[in-house]
Design a protein around this motif. Structure first.
Motif, PDB file in Angstrom:
ATOM      1  N   SER A 131      59.188   1.501 -32.815  1.00 60.98           N
ATOM      2  CA  SER A 131      58.420   1.300 -31.541  1.00 60.98           C
ATOM      3  C   SER A 131      59.581   0.610 -30.713  1.00 60.98           C
ATOM      4  O   SER A 131      58.916   0.341 -29.239  1.00 60.98           O
ATOM      5  CB  SER A 131      57.451  -0.380 -32.728  1.00 60.98           C
ATOM      6  N   LEU A 132      60.098   0.341 -30.940  1.00 61.13           N
ATOM      7  CA  LEU A 132      61.489   0.041 -29.861  1.00 61.13           C
ATOM      8  C   LEU A 132      62.561   1.644 -30.138  1.00 61.13           C
ATOM      9  O   LEU A 132      62.934   1.791 -31.137  1.00 61.13           O
ATOM     10  CB  LEU A 132      62.684  -1.226 -30.382  1.00 61.13           C
ATOM     11  N   LEU A 133      62.790   2.316 -28.841  1.00 60.64           N
ATOM     12  CA  LEU A 133      63.359   3.188 -28.898  1.00 60.64           C
ATOM     13  C   LEU A 133      64.300   3.509 -27.305  1.00 60.64           C
ATOM     14  O   LEU A 133      63.863   3.272 -26.462  1.00 60.64           O
ATOM     15  CB  LEU A 133      62.737   4.665 -29.091  1.00 60.64           C
ATOM     16  N   TRP A 134      65.588   3.081 -27.815  1.00 63.04           N
ATOM     17  CA  TRP A 134      66.269   2.844 -26.299  1.00 63.04           C
ATOM     18  C   TRP A 134      67.948   4.098 -26.952  1.00 63.04           C
ATOM     19  O   TRP A 134      68.999   3.638 -27.466  1.00 63.04           O
ATOM     20  CB  TRP A 134      67.403   0.853 -26.046  1.00 63.04           C
ATOM     21  N   ILE A 135      67.603   4.484 -25.579  1.00 60.14           N
ATOM     22  CA  ILE A 135      68.631   5.765 -25.552  1.00 60.14           C
ATOM     23  C   ILE A 135      69.576   5.780 -24.038  1.00 60.14           C
ATOM     24  O   ILE A 135      69.852   6.276 -23.821  1.00 60.14           O
ATOM     25  CB  ILE A 135      68.070   7.051 -25.871  1.00 60.14           C
ATOM     26  N   HIS A 136      69.141   4.683 -23.378  1.00 58.87           N
ATOM     27  CA  HIS A 136      69.534   5.127 -21.778  1.00 58.87           C
ATOM     28  C   HIS A 136      71.543   4.651 -21.800  1.00 58.87           C
ATOM     29  O   HIS A 136      71.770   3.975 -22.577  1.00 58.87           O
ATOM     30  CB  HIS A 136      68.636   3.805 -20.856  1.00 58.87           C
ATOM     31  N   ASN A 137      71.571   4.802 -20.990  1.00 58.81           N
ATOM     32  CA  ASN A 137      73.273   4.868 -20.631  1.00 58.81           C
ATOM     33  C   ASN A 137      73.911   5.602 -21.763  1.00 58.81           C
ATOM     34  O   ASN A 137      74.397   5.526 -22.313  1.00 58.81           O
ATOM     35  CB  ASN A 137      73.488   2.737 -20.662  1.00 58.81           C
ATOM     36  N   ASN A 138      73.708   7.128 -21.265  1.00 58.17           N
ATOM     37  CA  ASN A 138      74.262   7.524 -22.472  1.00 58.17           C
ATOM     38  C   ASN A 138      74.614   8.998 -21.938  1.00 58.17           C
ATOM     39  O   ASN A 138      74.210   9.061 -20.652  1.00 58.17           O
ATOM     40  CB  ASN A 138      73.290   8.543 -23.500  1.00 58.17           C
ATOM     41  N   GLN A 139      74.641   9.962 -21.984  1.00 61.45           N
ATOM     42  CA  GLN A 139      74.770  11.301 -21.991  1.00 61.45           C
ATOM     43  C   GLN A 139      74.262  12.650 -21.694  1.00 61.45           C
ATOM     44  O   GLN A 139      74.682  13.069 -22.198  1.00 61.45           O
ATOM     45  CB  GLN A 139      76.506  11.594 -21.508  1.00 61.45           C
ATOM     46  N   CYS A 179      63.083   3.355 -23.900  1.00 60.57           N
ATOM     47  CA  CYS A 179      64.734   3.143 -22.331  1.00 60.57           C
ATOM     48  C   CYS A 179      64.652   4.412 -22.749  1.00 60.57           C
ATOM     49  O   CYS A 179      65.210   4.619 -22.817  1.00 60.57           O
ATOM     50  CB  CYS A 179      64.461   1.699 -21.988  1.00 60.57           C
ATOM     51  N   ILE A 180      65.223   5.440 -21.437  1.00 61.27           N
ATOM     52  CA  ILE A 180      65.821   7.080 -21.779  1.00 61.27           C
ATOM     53  C   ILE A 180      66.742   7.081 -20.185  1.00 61.27           C
ATOM     54  O   ILE A 180      67.457   7.471 -19.939  1.00 61.27           O
ATOM     55  CB  ILE A 180      65.644   7.691 -21.661  1.00 61.27           C
ATOM     56  N   ARG A 181      66.793   6.160 -19.045  1.00 60.64           N
ATOM     57  CA  ARG A 181      67.133   5.923 -17.991  1.00 60.64           C
ATOM     58  C   ARG A 181      68.946   6.118 -17.750  1.00 60.64           C
ATOM     59  O   ARG A 181      69.187   5.388 -19.510  1.00 60.64           O
ATOM     60  CB  ARG A 181      67.453   4.423 -16.913  1.00 60.64           C
ATOM     61  N   ARG A 223      54.056   4.500 -18.026  1.00 63.09           N
ATOM     62  CA  ARG A 223      53.777   3.168 -19.902  1.00 63.09           C
ATOM     63  C   ARG A 223      54.725   2.284 -19.952  1.00 63.09           C
ATOM     64  O   ARG A 223      54.773   1.427 -20.431  1.00 63.09           O
ATOM     65  CB  ARG A 223      53.554   4.591 -21.063  1.00 63.09           C
ATOM     66  N   TRP A 224      56.315   2.697 -19.323  1.00 63.28           N
ATOM     67  CA  TRP A 224      57.597   2.622 -20.078  1.00 63.28           C
ATOM     68  C   TRP A 224      58.086   2.191 -18.476  1.00 63.28           C
ATOM     69  O   TRP A 224      58.914   3.281 -18.349  1.00 63.28           O
ATOM     70  CB  TRP A 224      57.980   3.249 -21.125  1.00 63.28           C
ATOM     71  N   PRO A 225      58.031   1.138 -18.035  1.00 59.94           N
ATOM     72  CA  PRO A 225      58.222   0.637 -16.820  1.00 59.94           C
ATOM     73  C   PRO A 225      60.067   0.932 -16.275  1.00 59.94           C
ATOM     74  O   PRO A 225      60.521   0.923 -15.745  1.00 59.94           O
ATOM     75  CB  PRO A 225      57.939  -0.597 -16.137  1.00 59.94           C
ATOM     76  N   CYS A 226      60.615   0.721 -17.472  1.00 63.22           N
ATOM     77  CA  CYS A 226      62.427   0.558 -18.093  1.00 63.22           C
ATOM     78  C   CYS A 226      62.690   1.996 -17.041  1.00 63.22           C
ATOM     79  O   CYS A 226      63.979   2.231 -16.774  1.00 63.22           O
ATOM     80  CB  CYS A 226      62.206   1.069 -19.049  1.00 63.22           C
ATOM     81  N   ASN A 227      62.493   3.142 -17.173  1.00 67.30           N
ATOM     82  CA  ASN A 227      62.385   4.598 -16.876  1.00 67.30           C
ATOM     83  C   ASN A 227      61.732   4.725 -15.601  1.00 67.30           C
ATOM     84  O   ASN A 227      62.621   5.403 -15.008  1.00 67.30           O
ATOM     85  CB  ASN A 227      61.675   5.722 -17.221  1.00 67.30           C
TER      86      ASN A 227
END
Length: 160
Positions: A112-120, A139-141, A156-160
């Motif tokens: 239910s939580l998948l955060w992969i942001h700030n990678n390459q 979050c994938i930004r 659906r996910w404003p983080c992006n």
């Protein structure tokens, strides 16, 4: 705490919760964790770990929460992570992971939580991931994806 994890930690095979976040542990992914088959919550966030993730990570079948954010892990995600089908929360953000985002992430149905942001991460974003997961927080930004994101990701996910 600083330095590497003590090797004696490997004797804690019945440990179910390991929270090591917010320290200055260093080195590669801690090998003393290798035999902790009952660990369900593993927090290694906010440390100074480096290197790639080991393939044996897929042997930790009871993992429900796996947080690695804010370290310096790099390389591609091992396919063995896809074996962790009990995961409800996966945070690998703020590292240096590269390559395309593997489609096996879509097989983590309980996540239910998948955060992969700030990678390459690179390449096009695999849209089937979005439709196959029960994500509440995603979050994938700040990656290097090309093309456009599926509309659902943006709305659906404003983080992006």
């Amino acid at each position: 705490f600083t330095g590497t994890l003590p090797s004696e930690l490997r004797n804690s095979t019945s440990l179910t919760y390991l929270h090591l976040g917010g320290n200055k542990f260093s080195g590669t992914f801690p090998s003393p964790i290798k035999g902790m088959f009952e660990v369900s919550e593993l927090f290694l966030n906010y440390n100074e770990f480096v290197g790639t993730l080991p393939t044996w990570i897929g042997d930790l079948q009871d993992l429900t929460i796996f947080w690695l954010y804010k370290n310096t892990f790099h390389g591609t995600l091992p396919s063995e992570l896809g074996k962790l089908t009990s995961l409800t929360s996966l945070d690998i953000s703020a590292n240096e992971f590269t390559g395309t985002l593997p489609t096996w992430i879509g097989s983590l149905k309980n996540t239910s939580l998948l955060w992969i942001h700030n990678n390459q991460f690179t390449g096009t974003f695999p849209s089937e991931i979005v439709s196959s997961l029960t994500l509440r927080d995603f979050c994938i930004r700040n990656n290097d994806f090309t093309g456009t994101l599926p509309k659902e990701v943006e709305t659906r996910w404003p983080c992006n």
